[in-house]
Design an enzyme around this catalytic site. Structure first.
Site, PDB file in Angstrom:
ATOM      1  N   ARG A   1       0.752  -0.879  -0.009  1.00  0.00           N
ATOM      2  CA  ARG A   1      -0.048  -0.101   0.031  1.00  0.00           C
ATOM      3  C   ARG A   1       0.844   1.335   0.072  1.00  0.00           C
ATOM      4  O   ARG A   1       0.358   2.387  -1.221  1.00  0.00           O
ATOM      5  CB  ARG A   1      -1.246  -0.111   1.212  1.00  0.00           C
TER       6      ARG A   1
ATOM      7  N   LYS B   1       1.220  25.102  -3.068  1.00  0.00           N
ATOM      8  CA  LYS B   1      -0.088  24.606  -2.675  1.00  0.00           C
ATOM      9  C   LYS B   1      -0.263  22.666  -3.142  1.00  0.00           C
ATOM     10  O   LYS B   1      -0.391  22.004  -3.818  1.00  0.00           O
ATOM     11  CB  LYS B   1      -0.962  25.286  -4.266  1.00  0.00           C
TER      12      LYS B   1
ATOM     13  N   LYS C   1       3.663  39.921  -2.081  1.00  0.00           N
ATOM     14  CA  LYS C   1       2.865  40.348  -1.914  1.00  0.00           C
ATOM     15  C   LYS C   1       1.888  41.105  -1.624  1.00  0.00           C
ATOM     16  O   LYS C   1       2.800  42.221  -1.135  1.00  0.00           O
ATOM     17  CB  LYS C   1       1.621  38.705  -1.817  1.00  0.00           C
TER      18      LYS C   1
ATOM     19  N   GLU D   1       3.899  40.010  -6.702  1.00  0.00           N
ATOM     20  CA  GLU D   1       3.236  40.569  -7.748  1.00  0.00           C
ATOM     21  C   GLU D   1       2.143  41.670  -7.116  1.00  0.00           C
ATOM     22  O   GLU D   1       2.102  42.662  -6.515  1.00  0.00           O
ATOM     23  CB  GLU D   1       2.278  39.454  -5.792  1.00  0.00           C
TER      24      GLU D   1
ATOM     25  N   ASP E   1      -0.798  39.108 -11.525  1.00  0.00           N
ATOM     26  CA  ASP E   1      -2.693  39.066 -10.643  1.00  0.00           C
ATOM     27  C   ASP E   1      -3.659  38.895 -10.777  1.00  0.00           C
ATOM     28  O   ASP E   1      -3.847  40.074 -10.835  1.00  0.00           O
ATOM     29  CB  ASP E   1      -2.116  38.909  -9.299  1.00  0.00           C
TER      30      ASP E   1
END
Length: 299
Positions: A120, A155, A187, A216, A237
């Protein structure tokens, strides 16, 4: 000198914009991934595998039930190196290789107990990373020949960032920064806290003169400010297509431009046509469906 942070983590040497999108795979990270996964799954012992006599030998084949791009060899090797009981692996594919439904990927031979205990964990790594690589290949194919490069983001699944970023490379896309420690990405909230784009960039240059600084921006006025401040890369952005075209014309090749925000596969062609250099896509690693693989013991 590498800086020390995050409970003893040694940050990498300073990196410039020319190499900010490359992250070689760390063998130590693979071992750590596998140790954590085995601890989670095996705990203090595989009680079901204990039903099998210790001297029983077995052979198992791993096949794919669907087309995709394979990834995960280092993690599978580490799984069976970590477990007690000898298991030999006969690989039929390499990471980054396209695979077809029904294709044999590898054969395991040796201790039946060990094969079943590691099954597994090995499949989890292969399925997740092959799914990530397959997703990345789909995006890379969409922009092939356009001059646009698709980047991943932070992410990722917690604890598996390096693994997923490796899979993105295997699929033909490229990596953005690994984490908060290896490049500046200034940012809107950083700008607000620092006072201005110019102040934020100046502080970054003072803190780490050799480290890449990306800013950004949300409009063309901020783009001008980032240019004047000397940003190495500028992230656009949520710019619409017309704004992207205007940004490309205004910058005229002075710094790389990265489009970001609400970008999916359907928009890549139009974005590539604007002339931006990069597009960052969180879906490469956060919206991943595992590739369907199967391990079967032979009779």
């Amino acid at each position: 000198m590498a800086s020390r942070s995050r409970a003893g983590y040694a940050a990498p040497p300073l990196r410039r914009v020319s190499d900010m999108f490359e992250h070689p795979l760390s063998a130590a990270a693979v071992r750590a991934d596998v140790a954590a996964a085995l601890a989670e799954d095996v705990g203090d012992g595989d009680v079901t595998a204990g039903l099998i006599a210790a001297n029983t030998l077995g052979t198992a084949d791993v096949v794919t039930r669907e087309d995709g791009v394979f990834c995960g060899r280092p993690w599978v090797d580490a799984v069976f190196a970590e477990l007690e009981g000898n298991v030999e692996i006969a690989w039929q594919v390499s990471d980054g290789q396209r695979i077809r439904a029904g294709e044999l990927l590898l054969t395991l031979s040796g201790s039946a107990r060990t094969i079943l205990t590691g099954e597994r964990t090995a499949l989890n790594f292969m399925q997740l990373l092959s799914g990530t690589a397959t997703q990345a290949r789909a995006y890379a194919d969409l922009v092939a020949g356009t001059g646009l490069t698709v980047l991943d983001t932070r992410k990722t699944l917690p604890g598996l960032r390096e693994a997923q970023k490796y899979a993105v490379l295997c699929g033909g896309c490229r990596n953005h920064r690994m984490g908060l420690f290896d490049a500046f990405l200034i940012k809107e909230n950083h700008i607000a806290a620092a006072g201005s784009i110019a102040d934020a960039v100046a502080a970054a240059r003072n803190q780490a003169p050799g480290r890449s600084v990306e800013v950004e921006v949300e409009n063309l006025d901020e783009l001008d400010q980032a240019l004047a401040a000397g940003a190495d890369v500028i992230m656009l952005d949520e710019f619409d297509l017309e704004a992207l075209r205007k940004a490309v014309a205004r910058v005229a090749g002075r710094v790389p431009l990265e489009a970001s925000g609400s970008i999916d596969a359907d928009r890549l062609g139009e974005i590539a046509a604007t002339g931006v250099d990069y597009v960052s896509v969180g879906a490469l690693t956060k919206h991943v469906r595992a590739l369907d693989l199967s391990l079967r013991m032979r009779n």
